[in-house]
Every structure is written in C-alpha cells, then in structure tokens.
Design an enzyme around this catalytic site. Structure first.
Site, PDB file in Angstrom:
ATOM      1  N   SER A 191     -14.224  -1.544  -1.942  1.00  0.00           N
ATOM      2  CA  SER A 191     -13.108  -1.654  -2.885  1.00  0.00           C
ATOM      3  C   SER A 191     -12.834  -3.130  -3.150  1.00  0.00           C
ATOM      4  O   SER A 191     -13.061  -3.972  -2.273  1.00  0.00           O
ATOM      5  CB  SER A 191     -11.849  -0.996  -2.298  1.00  0.00           C
ATOM      6  OG  SER A 191     -10.755  -1.178  -3.156  1.00  0.00           O
ATOM      7  N   ARG A 192     -12.355  -3.423  -4.354  1.00  0.00           N
ATOM      8  CA  ARG A 192     -11.893  -4.787  -4.655  1.00  0.00           C
ATOM      9  C   ARG A 192     -10.376  -4.880  -4.484  1.00  0.00           C
ATOM     10  O   ARG A 192      -9.786  -5.917  -4.707  1.00  0.00           O
ATOM     11  CB  ARG A 192     -12.298  -5.176  -6.090  1.00  0.00           C
ATOM     12  CG  ARG A 192     -13.783  -5.376  -6.215  1.00  0.00           C
ATOM     13  CD  ARG A 192     -14.225  -5.890  -7.575  1.00  0.00           C
ATOM     14  NE  ARG A 192     -15.649  -6.190  -7.532  1.00  0.00           N
ATOM     15  CZ  ARG A 192     -16.611  -5.289  -7.626  1.00  0.00           C
ATOM     16  NH1 ARG A 192     -16.309  -4.023  -7.778  1.00  0.00           N
ATOM     17  NH2 ARG A 192     -17.879  -5.646  -7.554  1.00  0.00           N
ATOM     18  N   ASN A 193      -9.763  -3.761  -4.104  1.00  0.00           N
ATOM     19  CA  ASN A 193      -8.312  -3.687  -3.941  1.00  0.00           C
ATOM     20  C   ASN A 193      -7.936  -4.190  -2.543  1.00  0.00           C
ATOM     21  O   ASN A 193      -8.199  -3.514  -1.552  1.00  0.00           O
ATOM     22  CB  ASN A 193      -7.874  -2.231  -4.142  1.00  0.00           C
ATOM     23  CG  ASN A 193      -6.385  -2.037  -4.003  1.00  0.00           C
ATOM     24  OD1 ASN A 193      -5.699  -2.797  -3.346  1.00  0.00           O
ATOM     25  ND2 ASN A 193      -5.893  -0.983  -4.619  1.00  0.00           N
TER      26      ASN A 193
ATOM     27  N   ASP B  12     -12.114   8.086  -1.837  1.00  0.00           N
ATOM     28  CA  ASP B  12     -11.862   8.616  -3.169  1.00  0.00           C
ATOM     29  C   ASP B  12     -10.590   9.432  -3.054  1.00  0.00           C
ATOM     30  O   ASP B  12     -10.405  10.179  -2.085  1.00  0.00           O
ATOM     31  CB  ASP B  12     -13.029   9.478  -3.667  1.00  0.00           C
ATOM     32  CG  ASP B  12     -12.931   9.711  -5.173  1.00  0.00           C
ATOM     33  OD1 ASP B  12     -12.753   8.725  -5.915  1.00  0.00           O
ATOM     34  OD2 ASP B  12     -13.012  10.870  -5.608  1.00  0.00           O
TER      35      ASP B  12
ATOM     36  N   PHE C 202       1.152   2.232  -7.539  1.00  0.00           N
ATOM     37  CA  PHE C 202       0.328   2.245  -8.755  1.00  0.00           C
ATOM     38  C   PHE C 202      -0.033   3.680  -9.062  1.00  0.00           C
ATOM     39  O   PHE C 202       0.318   4.609  -8.323  1.00  0.00           O
ATOM     40  CB  PHE C 202      -0.931   1.375  -8.558  1.00  0.00           C
ATOM     41  CG  PHE C 202      -1.784   1.806  -7.401  1.00  0.00           C
ATOM     42  CD1 PHE C 202      -2.843   2.686  -7.599  1.00  0.00           C
ATOM     43  CD2 PHE C 202      -1.533   1.354  -6.114  1.00  0.00           C
ATOM     44  CE1 PHE C 202      -3.631   3.102  -6.536  1.00  0.00           C
ATOM     45  CE2 PHE C 202      -2.323   1.766  -5.043  1.00  0.00           C
ATOM     46  CZ  PHE C 202      -3.369   2.640  -5.260  1.00  0.00           C
ATOM     47  N   GLY C 203      -0.776   3.882 -10.140  1.00  0.00           N
ATOM     48  CA  GLY C 203      -1.247   5.231 -10.477  1.00  0.00           C
ATOM     49  C   GLY C 203      -0.094   6.194 -10.684  1.00  0.00           C
ATOM     50  O   GLY C 203       0.849   5.914 -11.429  1.00  0.00           O
TER      51      GLY C 203
END
Length: 199
Positions: free
Chosen positions: A8-10, A73, A154-155
């Site tokens: 992940s880049r998060n 995921d 988020f989301g």
C-alpha cells in the site's frame, strides 16, 4: 530485523499494522511501504472476493521484491444490496477512488430502503517469498446512515455507523478509536502471529 512489505502507498495502513505489532509485543519486524520499495506493476484486482484480491496483491509484492508481503482488500457490504458494493467499493460509481461519487450513488440507491444493516469487511493476506500464504478476515458490523456525518477517515466512513461507536459515524471517531475497533484492525491482529513467525 525482518523486512515486510506492506502493499500500500497509504501510510495510515502502515501505521495501523505498526500499532498492532506494538500492541502484541512483536519485535524485529521493519515495515516497508510501496513508497519505499522498488516500483513494480500493480496487479489487476479481478478477484471475486476480498481474500482473492488481497492474495493477488500480496503475491505480486512478494514476487517483485523478494520480501514477505502483507496486503489487504476491504470494502463496505450492505445487506439490502446483497453484500454490494463489496469488492467494487472503491469503484462503485465507475471511477476508482472517487469517495464523493461513491457515497452519493450509494445513498441514492438506498434512499427508499429502511433495512440499513451494513458491515465493513477486510481481508488481510501474508505471502512469503517461499510461497507460504495466510489470510485473515475482520468484520465491523453497523448500519448505513441516511446522510454523511464526520470529517475523519475516508471512503464510506461518513455513511457508516458502527454498532460499537455510541451512535457516532466511523468518520466521527479518532484514528485511535477506529483502529481499535475496525475491520482491518481485527484482520491484522488475526494475521499478526504469522508475521511474528517470520522473525
């Protein structure tokens, strides 16, 4: 010190796993995000379940870098929509990662529906360079709100009211409160013993 790639880049996801490892007193693991690893092509997430997509990402990371790789995921499942958006959560409106459009579409689809049960689901996978594979799933039960509330997260966080949050939305919780309760936190805690075994 064993290096483990987090696919992940998060940085929030990396910090969440770091926190879980600290909580469980697991030492000797250095987490590396995709921002710090050599670039490789993103795998196509064409799995039909959270577990399939998590394994696709973890296998790609382990193969490309030679490091054990953790990937997750996750998404929102709504009972009245037969578990959708599910694996399509990030691209529900047709554009990947457009939180506003995804939220607006979901609210419109649920406008006349009183059955609001929903859950955030996360599957985390660990794949080693030797091909060993482990998965763990976490669920965070709650219900879908009729309008967004809160500015954190988020989301779908502003639309989700967890059953264990005293009437607040997921976006009204602090990062610490969310990590302690969340679907990803539960999945990571279940996967942590397998990460510890790498040391």
């Amino acid at each position: 010190m064993v290096k483990v790639l987090v696919a992940s880049r998060n940085q929030g996801k990396v910090r969440e796993l770091e926190q879980v490892l600290r909580e469980l007193n697991i030492d000797g693991v250095e987490l590396v995000s995709l921002n710090e690893a050599p670039a490789y092509p993103d795998p196509v997430e064409d799995g039909l379940s959270f577990a399939e997509n998590a394994l696709l990402k973890a296998r790609a990371g382990a193969k490309a870098t030679g490091l054990a790789c953790v990937a997750d995921d996750s998404g929102l499942t709504v009972e009245a929509l037969n578990g959708m958006p599910g694996v399509l959560s990030a691209r529900w409106s047709g554009t990947h990662g457009n939180d506003q459009a995804n939220n607006d579409l979901l609210l419109a689809q649920m406008a006349d529906i009183n059955e609001r049960a929903a859950a955030f689901v996360s599957c985390c996978a660990l794949v080693t360079p030797a091909g060993e594979e482990h998965t763990a799933e976490g669920r965070w039960e709650g219900e879908l709100l009729r309008e967004p509330r809160g500015k954190n997260g988020f989301g779908y966080d502003p639309l989700f009211q967890p059953a264990d949050a005293d009437g607040r939305s997921s976006a009204e919780l602090t990062a610490e409160e969310k990590n302690a309760r969340s679907h990803r936190g539960k999945a990571l805690r279940a996967l942590a013993p397998h990460i510890a075994a790498l040391v």
